[in-house]
Design an enzyme around this catalytic site. Sequence first.
Site, mmCIF file in Angstrom:
data_model
loop_
_atom_site.group_PDB
_atom_site.id
_atom_site.type_symbol
_atom_site.label_atom_id
_atom_site.label_comp_id
_atom_site.label_asym_id
_atom_site.label_seq_id
_atom_site.Cartn_x
_atom_site.Cartn_y
_atom_site.Cartn_z
ATOM 1 N N ARG A 124 0.871 -1.320 -0.022
ATOM 2 C CA ARG A 124 0.167 0.094 -0.056
ATOM 3 C C ARG A 124 0.930 1.357 0.062
ATOM 4 N NH1 ARG A 124 -3.386 -2.627 3.972
ATOM 5 N NH2 ARG A 124 -5.168 -3.691 2.787
ATOM 6 N N LYS A 145 2.875 12.069 -10.199
ATOM 7 C CA LYS A 145 2.162 11.086 -11.132
ATOM 8 C C LYS A 145 3.022 9.789 -11.352
ATOM 9 C CE LYS A 145 -1.287 13.984 -13.507
ATOM 10 N NZ LYS A 145 -1.620 14.612 -15.047
ATOM 11 N N GLU A 187 8.590 19.417 -23.258
ATOM 12 C CA GLU A 187 7.960 19.595 -22.268
ATOM 13 C C GLU A 187 8.591 20.988 -21.407
ATOM 14 O OE1 GLU A 187 5.233 17.816 -21.365
ATOM 15 O OE2 GLU A 187 5.580 15.631 -21.422
ATOM 16 N N LYS A 229 6.532 23.880 -13.117
ATOM 17 C CA LYS A 229 5.633 22.464 -12.845
ATOM 18 C C LYS A 229 5.416 22.694 -11.272
ATOM 19 C CE LYS A 229 4.798 17.885 -13.156
ATOM 20 N NZ LYS A 229 4.809 16.779 -13.984
ATOM 21 N N GLU A 239 -4.835 17.224 -9.403
ATOM 22 C CA GLU A 239 -5.574 17.459 -10.473
ATOM 23 C C GLU A 239 -6.983 17.728 -10.457
ATOM 24 O OE1 GLU A 239 -3.824 15.885 -14.345
ATOM 25 O OE2 GLU A 239 -5.468 16.296 -15.406
ATOM 26 N N ARG A 243 -3.992 22.110 -12.223
ATOM 27 C CA ARG A 243 -2.933 20.983 -12.818
ATOM 28 C C ARG A 243 -3.204 20.443 -14.208
ATOM 29 N NH1 ARG A 243 0.569 16.308 -9.840
ATOM 30 N NH2 ARG A 243 1.752 15.773 -11.548
ATOM 31 N N ASN A 247 -1.074 19.545 -18.778
ATOM 32 C CA ASN A 247 -1.588 18.409 -19.961
ATOM 33 C C ASN A 247 -1.633 19.279 -21.302
ATOM 34 O OD1 ASN A 247 -3.567 15.573 -20.404
ATOM 35 N ND2 ASN A 247 -1.925 15.595 -18.598
ATOM 36 N N HIS A 250 -1.487 17.432 -24.524
ATOM 37 C CA HIS A 250 -1.320 15.960 -24.204
ATOM 38 C C HIS A 250 -2.807 15.192 -24.915
ATOM 39 C CE1 HIS A 250 2.171 17.094 -21.917
ATOM 40 N NE2 HIS A 250 2.218 15.765 -21.347
ATOM 41 N N HIS A 254 -1.300 12.086 -26.432
ATOM 42 C CA HIS A 254 -1.530 10.833 -25.992
ATOM 43 C C HIS A 254 -2.155 9.916 -26.893
ATOM 44 C CE1 HIS A 254 -0.735 11.648 -21.338
ATOM 45 N NE2 HIS A 254 0.129 11.574 -22.010
ATOM 46 N N HIS A 267 7.117 10.533 -26.605
ATOM 47 C CA HIS A 267 6.568 11.336 -25.700
ATOM 48 C C HIS A 267 6.448 12.948 -26.128
ATOM 49 C CE1 HIS A 267 3.575 12.614 -22.770
ATOM 50 N NE2 HIS A 267 4.348 13.229 -22.192
HETATM 51 N N1 LIG Z 1 4.842 11.384 -14.317
HETATM 52 C C1 LIG Z 1 4.643 12.481 -15.181
HETATM 53 O O1 LIG Z 1 4.242 13.617 -14.567
HETATM 54 C C2 LIG Z 1 5.003 12.391 -16.511
HETATM 55 C C3 LIG Z 1 5.547 13.559 -16.963
HETATM 56 C C4 LIG Z 1 6.157 13.654 -18.514
HETATM 57 C C5 LIG Z 1 6.296 12.454 -19.099
HETATM 58 N N2 LIG Z 1 5.816 11.247 -18.501
HETATM 59 C C6 LIG Z 1 6.103 9.827 -19.224
HETATM 60 O O2 LIG Z 1 7.313 9.797 -19.326
HETATM 61 C C7 LIG Z 1 7.547 8.881 -20.377
HETATM 62 C C8 LIG Z 1 8.699 9.075 -21.280
HETATM 63 O O3 LIG Z 1 9.815 9.502 -20.627
HETATM 64 P P1 LIG Z 1 11.375 9.697 -21.310
HETATM 65 O O4 LIG Z 1 11.105 10.638 -22.465
HETATM 66 O O5 LIG Z 1 12.389 10.071 -20.171
HETATM 67 O O6 LIG Z 1 11.725 8.296 -21.849
HETATM 68 P P2 LIG Z 1 12.342 7.049 -21.542
HETATM 69 O O7 LIG Z 1 12.205 6.863 -20.212
HETATM 70 O O8 LIG Z 1 11.927 5.733 -22.205
HETATM 71 O O9 LIG Z 1 14.033 7.211 -21.862
HETATM 72 C C9 LIG Z 1 14.222 7.615 -23.177
HETATM 73 C C10 LIG Z 1 15.358 6.722 -23.738
HETATM 74 O O10 LIG Z 1 16.416 7.398 -23.201
HETATM 75 C C11 LIG Z 1 17.495 6.490 -22.596
HETATM 76 N N3 LIG Z 1 18.221 6.905 -21.582
HETATM 77 C C12 LIG Z 1 17.762 7.394 -20.383
HETATM 78 N N4 LIG Z 1 18.532 8.140 -19.792
HETATM 79 C C13 LIG Z 1 19.622 8.222 -20.581
HETATM 80 C C14 LIG Z 1 21.057 8.848 -20.434
HETATM 81 N N5 LIG Z 1 21.334 9.353 -19.523
HETATM 82 N N6 LIG Z 1 21.926 8.536 -21.455
HETATM 83 C C15 LIG Z 1 21.623 7.777 -22.509
HETATM 84 N N7 LIG Z 1 20.267 7.134 -22.717
HETATM 85 C C16 LIG Z 1 19.509 7.561 -21.749
HETATM 86 C C17 LIG Z 1 16.494 5.500 -22.443
HETATM 87 O O11 LIG Z 1 17.049 4.006 -22.343
HETATM 88 C C18 LIG Z 1 15.511 5.256 -23.280
HETATM 89 O O12 LIG Z 1 15.837 4.595 -24.604
HETATM 90 C C19 LIG Z 1 6.397 8.548 -20.917
HETATM 91 O O13 LIG Z 1 5.975 7.509 -20.669
HETATM 92 C C20 LIG Z 1 5.553 9.795 -20.444
HETATM 93 O O14 LIG Z 1 4.295 9.493 -20.372
HETATM 94 C C21 LIG Z 1 5.157 11.238 -17.186
HETATM 95 O O1 LIG Z 2 2.238 16.403 -14.304
HETATM 96 C C1 LIG Z 2 1.112 16.452 -14.931
HETATM 97 O O2 LIG Z 2 0.165 16.591 -14.432
HETATM 98 C C2 LIG Z 2 1.141 16.444 -16.382
HETATM 99 O O3 LIG Z 2 0.055 16.480 -17.003
HETATM 100 C C3 LIG Z 2 2.523 16.405 -16.981
HETATM 101 C C4 LIG Z 2 2.486 15.749 -18.540
HETATM 102 O O4 LIG Z 2 3.655 16.039 -19.330
HETATM 103 C C5 LIG Z 2 2.778 14.149 -18.408
HETATM 104 O O5 LIG Z 2 2.973 13.676 -19.580
HETATM 105 C C6 LIG Z 2 1.670 13.450 -17.675
HETATM 106 O O6 LIG Z 2 2.104 12.046 -17.426
HETATM 107 C C7 LIG Z 2 0.470 13.372 -18.110
HETATM 108 O O7 LIG Z 2 -0.564 13.099 -17.171
HETATM 109 P P1 LIG Z 2 -1.927 12.293 -17.522
HETATM 110 O O8 LIG Z 2 -2.701 12.425 -16.094
HETATM 111 O O9 LIG Z 2 -2.376 12.741 -18.778
HETATM 112 O O10 LIG Z 2 -1.600 10.897 -17.714
HETATM 113 ZN ZN LIG Z 3 3.895 15.126 -20.896
#
Ligand SMILES: NC(=O)c1ccc[n+]([C@@H]2O[C@H](COP(=O)([O-])OP(=O)(O)OC[C@H]3O[C@@H](n4cnc5c(N)ncnc54)[C@H](O)[C@@H]3O)[C@@H](O)[C@H]2O)c1
Ligand SMILES: O=C(O)C(=O)C[C@@H](O)[C@H](O)[C@H](O)COP(=O)(O)O
Ligand SMILES: [Zn+2]
Length: 364
Positions: A124, A145, A187, A229, A239, A243, A247, A250, A254, A267
């Site tokens: 949990r 998130k 972003e 952010k 959200e 918040r 998006n 997105h 998405h 992304h």
């Molecule tokens: N939680 C949130 O608020 C939020 C916000 C924005 C995006 N996201 C999510 O994040 C994801 C995308 O993340 P991303 O773009 O970092 O992609 P990713 O984690 O897939 O990394 C991209 C690539 O870079 C490589 N890599 C990572 N660090 C490296 C480094 N230092 N040197 C060389 N290669 C490296 C990885 O192996 C991968 O091939 C999506 O799923 C998106 O939905 C979440």
């Molecule tokens: O942090 C947030 O809130 C965002 O919307 C940041 C986005 O860049 C990110 O891709 C996030 O994962 C999207 O959120 P979701 O709720 O649409 O999945």
């Molecule tokens: Zn995003």
Amino acid sequence: MNAPSLTIASEKNSYPVFIQGGLRHECFSYIREALQKSVSSYMIMIDENVADLYLADLLASFPENIQPTVTKIASGEGSKSIEKFSQLLTEALEVPLDRQSVIIAVGGGVTGDLAGYVAASYMRGIRFIQMPTTLLAHDSSVGGKTGINHPLGKNLIGAFHAPSAVLYDSDMLRTLPETEWRSGFAEVVKHGFIKDTAFLEWLEKKVMSFSDIPSDILNEMLRRSIAVKAEIVQEDEKENGVRAFLNYGHTLGHALESELGYGKLTHGEAVAIGMAFAHKLSERVFHTTLPTKTHEIYMTKLGYQLSIPEGISAASLLQRMKLDKKAEHNRIRFVLLEEMGKPVLLPVEEQVVLDLLVSEGVNA
Ligand SMILES: NC(=O)c1ccc[n+]([C@@H]2O[C@H](COP(=O)([O-])OP(=O)(O)OC[C@H]3O[C@@H](n4cnc5c(N)ncnc54)[C@H](O)[C@@H]3O)[C@@H](O)[C@H]2O)c1
Ligand SMILES: O=C(O)C(=O)C[C@@H](O)[C@H](O)[C@H](O)COP(=O)(O)O
Ligand SMILES: [Zn+2]
């Protein structure tokens, strides 16, 4: 140890964000300092490519008698799956981690979202640390998130679970391929579009290419982008309101990611297309003119492809957008810009979205 570059302080959570080149060599001290209560064990969940480059440095910073368990995560969006989530939970149970254990997520947004969701769910909820290693992860590592994808849509399964700290070694970004700089920079620009037009102007002066951004500019860019952010997350962590502005781009972004198959577009590439679309939709809805062309020129110079990829139907995109988490009563809601830096969240008639998709060259 340096002072945090920023602190995220919402109603329920408060955690430091450290941004510093070379931080990985001292990461254990930072982790220890950030965790107030006692820790029974550590488990590092690390992207496989990042492990090849940096795992040895991370492990060297841990004392000999406190070595963490390590599990590697295959690179790519495919890892944000229910199968991988389940496998990681099993691995954690086999160690076993307990409620005083801490997960350390090392990688980009895929690793952070996935490992964060494991931490949110395990017994949990246990504590976790974000160590972002991509430019994009300046966004994903902050705000709590966490989650995984479903074949029907992006991030549809997940939880809000704040990290105990974010440790950003900006030197680690130097090994990123150009595509990943571009993905993350979308972003960064988004944060300018929705809240900080002065930052946008600064970016347009300071970042003309992704090769060799000087460290001071890089760290400043990360700090300012995270600050946008942070301000929003502090006001509305779960959200219920503002918040949603994070998006921007997105709704379509998405939909494109899931419709094309996860990983076809990064992304950030998808969000860049979504933001160009949302700019134009804003102009139609508000009968106004935004500096859309100026931004398109800047983004195109940086190598972004802003048109909607061929071979997708408008009907399938509309269907996907109705499953977006912002949709209400089966109505698509978009973040639009009344003017630059002034976002609003609004339902938009399907026909208006369809018309714009068609005028952008998408088959009905
Ligand atoms: N939680 C949130 O608020 C939020 C916000 C924005 C995006 N996201 C999510 O994040 C994801 C995308 O993340 P991303 O773009 O970092 O992609 P990713 O984690 O897939 O990394 C991209 C690539 O870079 C490589 N890599 C990572 N660090 C490296 C480094 N230092 N040197 C060389 N290669 C490296 C990885 O192996 C991968 O091939 C999506 O799923 C998106 O939905 C979440
Ligand atoms: O942090 C947030 O809130 C965002 O919307 C940041 C986005 O860049 C990110 O891709 C996030 O994962 C999207 O959120 P979701 O709720 O649409 O999945
Ligand atoms: Zn995003």
